[in-house]
Design a protein around this motif. Structure first.
Motif, PDB file in Angstrom:
ATOM      1  N   TRP A  80      -0.797  20.480-113.786  1.00  0.00           N
ATOM      2  CA  TRP A  80      -2.149  19.931-114.444  1.00  0.00           C
ATOM      3  C   TRP A  80      -3.080  19.628-113.728  1.00  0.00           C
ATOM      4  O   TRP A  80      -2.817  18.863-112.739  1.00  0.00           O
ATOM      5  N   MET A  81      -4.131  20.145-114.021  1.00  0.00           N
ATOM      6  CA  MET A  81      -5.452  19.708-113.396  1.00  0.00           C
ATOM      7  C   MET A  81      -6.360  19.021-114.212  1.00  0.00           C
ATOM      8  O   MET A  81      -6.226  19.373-115.599  1.00  0.00           O
ATOM      9  N   ILE A  82      -7.464  18.538-113.704  1.00  0.00           N
ATOM     10  CA  ILE A  82      -8.603  17.929-114.655  1.00  0.00           C
ATOM     11  C   ILE A  82      -9.661  18.843-114.149  1.00  0.00           C
ATOM     12  O   ILE A  82      -9.933  18.987-112.984  1.00  0.00           O
ATOM     13  N   GLU A  83     -10.409  19.534-115.180  1.00  0.00           N
ATOM     14  CA  GLU A  83     -11.565  20.325-114.967  1.00  0.00           C
ATOM     15  C   GLU A  83     -11.510  21.202-113.759  1.00  0.00           C
ATOM     16  O   GLU A  83     -12.256  21.190-112.743  1.00  0.00           O
ATOM     17  N   GLY A  84     -10.273  21.747-113.505  1.00  0.00           N
ATOM     18  CA  GLY A  84      -9.941  22.905-112.651  1.00  0.00           C
ATOM     19  C   GLY A  84      -9.849  22.367-111.309  1.00  0.00           C
ATOM     20  O   GLY A  84      -9.188  22.824-110.236  1.00  0.00           O
ATOM     21  N   GLY A  85      -9.725  20.873-111.304  1.00  0.00           N
ATOM     22  CA  GLY A  85      -9.459  20.029-109.969  1.00  0.00           C
ATOM     23  C   GLY A  85      -8.231  19.192-109.989  1.00  0.00           C
ATOM     24  O   GLY A  85      -7.706  18.957-110.925  1.00  0.00           O
ATOM     25  N   LYS A  86      -7.728  18.750-108.679  1.00  0.00           N
ATOM     26  CA  LYS A  86      -6.467  18.003-108.513  1.00  0.00           C
ATOM     27  C   LYS A  86      -7.004  16.652-109.213  1.00  0.00           C
ATOM     28  O   LYS A  86      -7.963  15.908-108.907  1.00  0.00           O
ATOM     29  N   MET A  87      -5.801  16.061-109.920  1.00  0.00           N
ATOM     30  CA  MET A  87      -5.748  14.793-110.156  1.00  0.00           C
ATOM     31  C   MET A  87      -5.310  13.849-109.255  1.00  0.00           C
ATOM     32  O   MET A  87      -4.322  14.032-108.630  1.00  0.00           O
ATOM     33  N   SER A  88      -6.265  12.640-108.971  1.00  0.00           N
ATOM     34  CA  SER A  88      -5.648  12.009-107.917  1.00  0.00           C
ATOM     35  C   SER A  88      -6.395  10.492-107.996  1.00  0.00           C
ATOM     36  O   SER A  88      -7.424  10.262-108.797  1.00  0.00           O
ATOM     37  N   LYS A  89      -5.673   9.705-107.534  1.00  0.00           N
ATOM     38  CA  LYS A  89      -6.174   8.410-107.795  1.00  0.00           C
ATOM     39  C   LYS A  89      -7.506   8.141-106.884  1.00  0.00           C
ATOM     40  O   LYS A  89      -8.463   7.570-107.480  1.00  0.00           O
ATOM     41  N   THR A  90      -7.488   8.542-105.758  1.00  0.00           N
ATOM     42  CA  THR A  90      -8.875   8.450-104.921  1.00  0.00           C
ATOM     43  C   THR A  90      -9.889   9.322-105.657  1.00  0.00           C
ATOM     44  O   THR A  90     -10.953   8.733-105.686  1.00  0.00           O
ATOM     45  N   ALA A  91      -9.687  10.374-106.262  1.00  0.00           N
ATOM     46  CA  ALA A  91     -10.859  10.958-106.939  1.00  0.00           C
ATOM     47  C   ALA A  91     -11.112  10.465-108.271  1.00  0.00           C
ATOM     48  O   ALA A  91     -12.205  10.424-108.777  1.00  0.00           O
ATOM     49  N   GLY A  92     -10.275   9.269-108.638  1.00  0.00           N
ATOM     50  CA  GLY A  92     -10.519   8.489-109.768  1.00  0.00           C
ATOM     51  C   GLY A  92     -10.617   9.362-111.280  1.00  0.00           C
ATOM     52  O   GLY A  92     -11.256   8.974-112.289  1.00  0.00           O
ATOM     53  N   ASN A  93      -9.751  10.389-111.021  1.00  0.00           N
ATOM     54  CA  ASN A  93      -9.799  11.335-112.376  1.00  0.00           C
ATOM     55  C   ASN A  93      -8.527  11.511-112.953  1.00  0.00           C
ATOM     56  O   ASN A  93      -8.250  12.219-113.869  1.00  0.00           O
ATOM     57  N   SER A  94      -7.476  10.559-112.193  1.00  0.00           N
ATOM     58  CA  SER A  94      -6.221  10.722-113.097  1.00  0.00           C
ATOM     59  C   SER A  94      -6.082  10.238-114.485  1.00  0.00           C
ATOM     60  O   SER A  94      -6.872   9.210-114.767  1.00  0.00           O
ATOM     61  N   ASN A 133      -4.953  22.812-117.820  1.00  0.00           N
ATOM     62  CA  ASN A 133      -6.181  22.206-117.503  1.00  0.00           C
ATOM     63  C   ASN A 133      -6.452  21.024-118.864  1.00  0.00           C
ATOM     64  O   ASN A 133      -6.651  21.390-119.961  1.00  0.00           O
ATOM     65  N   TYR A 134      -6.382  19.696-118.393  1.00  0.00           N
ATOM     66  CA  TYR A 134      -6.610  18.654-119.374  1.00  0.00           C
ATOM     67  C   TYR A 134      -7.845  18.292-119.496  1.00  0.00           C
ATOM     68  O   TYR A 134      -8.557  17.975-118.800  1.00  0.00           O
ATOM     69  N   SER A 135      -8.276  18.196-121.035  1.00  0.00           N
ATOM     70  CA  SER A 135      -9.383  17.604-121.429  1.00  0.00           C
ATOM     71  C   SER A 135      -9.191  16.860-122.729  1.00  0.00           C
ATOM     72  O   SER A 135      -8.593  17.166-123.373  1.00  0.00           O
TER      73      SER A 135
END
Ligand code: ME8
Length: 494
Positions: A286-300, A330-332
């Motif tokens: 699962w990705m978010i807007e095509g990118g990796k989900m991560s705590k550091t990116a603040g998008n998990s 891809n999650y949205s």
């Protein structure tokens, strides 16, 4: 026995929808087979040793033990809110697990599969993984992108290289061993290159299982973690129980950890002379807007926030319906809301609400004499879904179920019970019986995915089904006498 496992998650992680995805898929699979009266054993747990955990504990001013106890409780609580019905929760700090790891290492030593050497490599603390120079660019971890540390240390090695031919043979002879099929060649390709022996001990990591025969080392955390799948069910301390459960039917994992499960783990089992799992199933990412989900990116995406706002069943439904199991997703939030409104509120929610209202308003009589066609259609669907469950085609299963939901909505329109109520009460009885039996079947079909919704549907239909066991049965056994209107299944937000 269908023994299904999930990865044991790093206890320091902030669980997001990726972790929930594996859990929910395993839960859907287990609930379905239990429903069919088949024996299932569902194991999950937490991975609690290693440098990364010790560092995270220190950062919070806690001892590693305090830290992992808290983390394990957090995961247990989380899986309760997801309605995950696992049979057991294993922790790598469980005394029985640690004993099992030691005994397995002892057996591998006495079998001649372990030797002492020097390991030189680039180590990623975050992923607990060593990389060779050829695998990395600019000393950055190919998995997480963090800096690698160059380490050279005395270590014990597992003779992984001795197993490449046996592994290739097993994969080729057992097409169901690595699923989905599309990723099998990746592993065969990897095995055809030179397989290097695996360093399985660390001198510089103290938070771990101490290495038998040399307590200046601890066991490498991945080696320790993989063993959970057999330690939890009694290997080697309760061989009777172990014999009842092993081999695993499915190790369900994400594709990120495929090599550990399709190369290292089977080699360990071969060295121990144990049977291999039937299938290692690596689902997509699962990705978010095509990118990796991560705590550091603040998008998990925090599952708890979604569940609080929308309820657990829509969340379970969305994850299982949205992507083909095995492929990336891809999650949205927009897609989530669109599924909620169209599939759940408009299609299923409306169907139940309309039919129940009409049953109450028109007071028809239960009459099965025009239901033969429906009966055979539902029985055929049950058989078709059973085959799809074996291949974990969750999205297809839901698609098929929703075809039935939509057909039922069309049937309401075309048969127009509101007209029949005035003009043709005998036909009204037949139509309403078909709709009632369709809803009862739907409650059974959706149960593995949405257990709470299934229960609420049965309650409205006046059916007190607990689904302890039992295949799809026809007819429901209810009449219209217990029908009542409960709260809206999927309220629209706005
Ligand atoms: O790797 N999409 O634990 P972990 C889909 N402790 N699935 C995802 C995901 C995403 N974006 N992110 C995580 C470890 N997962 C080891 C396992 S097993 C002996 C040891 C899921 O906490 C997926 O199942 O990093 C993946 O394999 C797992 O979480 C990794 O969990």
């Amino acid at each position: 026995m269908r023994y299904i496992t999930t990865p044991i998650y790093y206890v320091n992680a902030n669980p997001h929808i990726g972790h929930a995805y594996t859990q929910i898929a395993a839960d859907v699979y287990s609930r379905y087979h239990r429903l069919m009266g088949r024996q299932v054993y569902f194991l999950t747990g937490t991975d609690e040793h290693g440098e990364k955990i010790a560092r995270a504990a220190a950062e919070q001013g806690k001892t590693p033990k305090e830290f992992v106890d808290m983390g394990a409780e957090n995961f247990k609580m989380l899986w309760k809110t997801h309605n995950i019905e696992n049979d057991q929760f294993v922790r790598t700090t469980d005394p029985e697990h640690k004993e099992s790891v030691k005994e397995i290492v002892r057996r591998l030593i006495s079998g001649g599969y372990v030797y002492k050497g020097v390991y030189e490599g680039l180590y990623c603390v975050s992923c607990e993984t060593y990389f060779t120079e050829t695998q990395v660019e600019e000393k950055l971890c190919p998995d997480c992108g963090k800096n690698l540390e160059k380490l050279g240390q005395e270590s014990y090695f597992f003779k992984l290289s001795a197993f490449s031919e046996k592994l290739i043979k097993h994969i080729e002879e057992n097409p169901q061993f690595i699923m989905p099929k599309s990723i099998r060649n990746e592993i065969i390709g990897f095995l055809q290159q030179e397989l290097i022996d695996l360093s399985i001990s660390r001198q510089d990591v103290s938070w771990g299982v101490s290495f038998p025969a040399d307590d200046s080392h601890t066991v490498y955390v991945w080696f320790d973690a993989l063993i959970n799948y057999i330690s939890a069910i009694g290997y080697p301390h309760d061989m009777a129980r172990f014999g009842e459960v092993w081999p695993a039917k499915i190790h369900l994992i994400g594709k990120d950890i495929l090599k550990f499960h399709a190369v290292i783990w089977p080699a360990m089992l071969m060295a121990l002379d144990l049977k291999l799992p039937e299938t290692v199933y690596a689902h997509g990412w699962w990705m978010i807007e095509g990118g990796k989900m991560s705590k550091t990116a603040g998008n998990s995406v925090d599952p708890l926030e979604l569940i609080e706002e929308w309820g657990i069943d829509p969340f379970r439904y969305f994850l299982m319906r949205q992507v083909c199991f095995g492929e990336d997703g891809n999650y949205s939030l927009e897609q989530f809301i669109s599924r909620y409104e169209s599939d759940l509120a408009n299609d299923l929610g409306n169907l139940l609400s309309r039919v129940v209202s009409m049953l109450i308003k028109y007071q028809p009589e239960y009459d099965l004499s025009d239901s033969l066609e429906l009966e055979s259609k539902l029985k055929e669907l049950a058989t078709e879904l059973d085959a799809l469950y074996d291949d974990m085609k969750f999205n297809l299963i839901l698609e098929k179920i929703w075809e039935l939901v939509r057909e039922a909505n069309v049937y309401v329109e075309s048969s127009a019970p509101w007209r029949l109520a005035k003009e043709d009460p005998a036909t009204l009885n037949l139509v309403m019986t078909n709709l009632y039996e369709t809803l009862s079947a739907l409650a059974w079909f959706i149960y593995p995915f949405m257990p709470e919704t299934s229960q609420r549907m049965n309650k409205d239909l006046g059916l007190s089904k607990d689904y302890e066991s039992g295949e799809f049965s026809w007819p429901s056994g209810g009449d219209f006498s217990g029908v009542s209107k409960g709260a809206v299944l999927f309220p629209k937000k706005q």
